[in-house]
Design an enzyme around this catalytic site. Structure first.
Site, PDB file in Angstrom:
ATOM      1  N   CYS A 215       0.685  -1.101  -0.042  1.00 54.94           N
ATOM      2  CA  CYS A 215       0.068  -0.099  -0.013  1.00 54.94           C
ATOM      3  C   CYS A 215       0.693   1.285   0.097  1.00 54.94           C
ATOM      4  O   CYS A 215       0.244   2.409   0.032  1.00 54.94           O
ATOM      5  CB  CYS A 215      -1.141  -0.059   1.127  1.00 54.94           C
TER       6      CYS A 215
ATOM      7  N   HIS B 256      -1.959   8.355   6.081  1.00 58.09           N
ATOM      8  CA  HIS B 256      -2.089   7.143   5.372  1.00 58.09           C
ATOM      9  C   HIS B 256      -3.862   6.805   5.937  1.00 58.09           C
ATOM     10  O   HIS B 256      -4.436   6.234   4.958  1.00 58.09           O
ATOM     11  CB  HIS B 256      -1.274   5.898   5.944  1.00 58.09           C
TER      12      HIS B 256
ATOM     13  N   GLU C   7       0.007   5.434  13.509  1.00 54.24           N
ATOM     14  CA  GLU C   7       0.379   6.553  12.760  1.00 54.24           C
ATOM     15  C   GLU C   7       0.196   7.761  13.499  1.00 54.24           C
ATOM     16  O   GLU C   7       0.901   8.983  13.427  1.00 54.24           O
ATOM     17  CB  GLU C   7      -0.377   6.516  11.506  1.00 54.24           C
TER      18      GLU C   7
ATOM     19  N   LYS D  11      -9.215   8.656   2.633  1.00 53.65           N
ATOM     20  CA  LYS D  11      -9.797   7.347   2.636  1.00 53.65           C
ATOM     21  C   LYS D  11     -11.216   7.357   3.298  1.00 53.65           C
ATOM     22  O   LYS D  11     -11.990   6.509   3.046  1.00 53.65           O
ATOM     23  CB  LYS D  11      -8.961   6.532   3.341  1.00 53.65           C
TER      24      LYS D  11
ATOM     25  N   HIS E 132      -9.516   2.731   0.141  1.00 57.11           N
ATOM     26  CA  HIS E 132      -8.088   2.505   0.320  1.00 57.11           C
ATOM     27  C   HIS E 132      -7.969   1.500  -1.053  1.00 57.11           C
ATOM     28  O   HIS E 132      -8.231   0.368  -1.101  1.00 57.11           O
ATOM     29  CB  HIS E 132      -7.771   1.478   1.619  1.00 57.11           C
TER      30      HIS E 132
ATOM     31  N   PHE F 101       1.758  -3.721   4.029  1.00 52.36           N
ATOM     32  CA  PHE F 101       2.073  -4.771   4.422  1.00 52.36           C
ATOM     33  C   PHE F 101       3.666  -5.401   4.053  1.00 52.36           C
ATOM     34  O   PHE F 101       4.178  -4.762   3.098  1.00 52.36           O
ATOM     35  CB  PHE F 101       1.305  -6.015   3.865  1.00 52.36           C
TER      36      PHE F 101
END
Length: 416
Positions: A166, A306, A317, A335, A340, A399
């Protein structure tokens, strides 16, 4: 060796195809004036437990790129071509006039042509190997979106796709800037694309507990930083930026949305899917981006987070932002509107960050009704905030512990 002095890559063109709208203007208008997530039931996911997503029902590939290309390309490449065409046109550059050997293409994609792969796997099982499309491999290969964009625009310079989950779109833009700094090329078409709202991929995310359980309430399902967040809403989309050296853009009188002034990357080296809870790994990337740009942490005005709407990511975060940047920056996650889009997310967020600096408007975080009390940040919510944003960062995490951060400066702004 790279030039150790600060280096600005000017954003002179932007193209976007998102669930918020087809085209940069339509997407920007919806993102800065949100009415909730652009999510709904996805026909391709019918019958699966996780059946909602931010898809683009009005996108017609036949009209956008032509019927002949549409049937030969995976949807991820279709979206990339559409966004790239808009970005190049927006930049004012004319491919017929440029030296294609000095034009690079760097795109990000986390998964590539998964939809074509899944479709042809069903053909294999149902009809046998002789019915599998001979176009399967160029449809599914993760590098093909960049390859097709290069073919379309005569870009004969370096051409590759970054795959950092991502963080892929952000990684691509960071690498594009580095090509310009190294003098390898003069123009880079860069960004990210993803289109994998298909049963196998989304069921995998659902089984690991990453996807929201609010399947009956799509528009309110993506809730970054909200106390009731429970997972992300998957999405498709693409965003492409045209980057040039700031001096070159100035010399030709180009409009500059913003400058990409710094890039940092790191690894958590912690877990396959969970972020390092203190944000220590991501901190390396954030501090590297700021150092690369010559920006002090206390000078950052805005963070495009993010902000996935998952319990673990948002908390980690927020901890990172508070520790490194304090409570001064205005924080948002788009988002809440566009969902996402995995490998495309960082590119879409980079495009929005550039627009934020250009227009002096920070989009709100949609669906943030009750901010998590453990997240002590100035998160913009409900309505867009007018502000002079001189410096901003855009965070992306993925990931495998992938971390990537871009630092932006307003065109003509002095750094402090």
């Amino acid at each position: 060796m790279p030039d150790s002095r600060s280096f600005d890559a000017a954003v002179t063109g932007i193209g976007m195809v998102t669930a918020a709208g087809i085209g940069a203007r339509a997407s920007w208008d919806a993102i800065r004036a949100p009415e909730g997530t652009a999510a709904s039931a996805v026909p391709a996911l019918e019958g699966t437990p996780a059946h909602i997503g931010c898809w683009i029902p009005d996108y017609d590939a036949n009209k956008a790129i032509g019927r002949r290309k549409a049937w030969r390309y995976d949807r991820s490449s279709q979206l990339a071509l559409t966004a790239a065409a808009e970005a190049v046109a927006d930049s004012g550059l004319v491919p017929g006039d440029w030296d294609g050997t000095r034009v690079a293409v760097v795109l990000g994609s986390g998964i590539g042509g998964a939809a074509s792969w899944e479709k042809q796997h069903h053909v294999l099982l149902d009809e046998g190997p002789l019915k599998v499309s001979p176009l399967l491999i160029p449809m599914l290969a993760v590098n093909m979106s960049a390859g097709y964009v290069a073919m379309e625009h005569g870009a004969r310079g370096p051409n590759f796709v970054t795959a950092t989950a991502c963080a892929s779109g952000t990684t691509a833009i960071g690498m594009a800037r580095e090509l310009l700094r190294q003098g390898v090329c003069d123009v880079v078409i860069t960004g990210g694309t993803e289109a994998c709202l298909i049963p196998s991929i989304i069921s995998g995310f659902s089984q690991m507990g990453a996807v929201t359980r609010r399947q009956g309430d799509p528009r309110a399902a993506s809730r970054p930083f909200d106390v009731d967040r429970d997972g992300f809403v998957p999405a498709e989309g693409a965003a492409v930026l045209v980057l040039e050296r700031a001096a070159d853009a100035k010399a030709r009188g180009a409009r500059v949305y913003a400058n990409v002034s710094g890039y940092g990357a790191s690894a958590d080296a912690h877990h396959a899917t969970a972020p390092e809870p203190t944000g220590a790994g991501a901190e390396l990337a954030l501090r590297a981006a700021l150092a690369d740009a010559g920006i002090a942490p206390d000078a950052v005005d805005h963070v495009n987070a993010h902000g996935t709407s998952t319990p673990l990511n948002d908390k980690a975060e927020a901890t990172l932002i508070g520790r490194v940047l304090g409570q001064r920056p205005a924080v948002t996650s788009i988002k809440g509107v566009v969902g996402h889009s995995l490998g495309a997310a960082g590119a879409i967020e980079a495009a929005v960050t550039a627009l934020t600096l250009s227009h002096g408007i920070i989009p709100p975080t949609a669906n943030l009704d009750s901010q998590d009390p453990e997240i002590e940040l100035d998160v913009v919510t409900k309505t867009a905030r007018k502000a002079t944003v001189e410096t901003a960062v855009s965070n992306s995490f993925g990931f495998g512990g992938q971390n990537a951060v871009l630092a932006f400066t307003r065109a003509g702004a002095e750094r402090r």
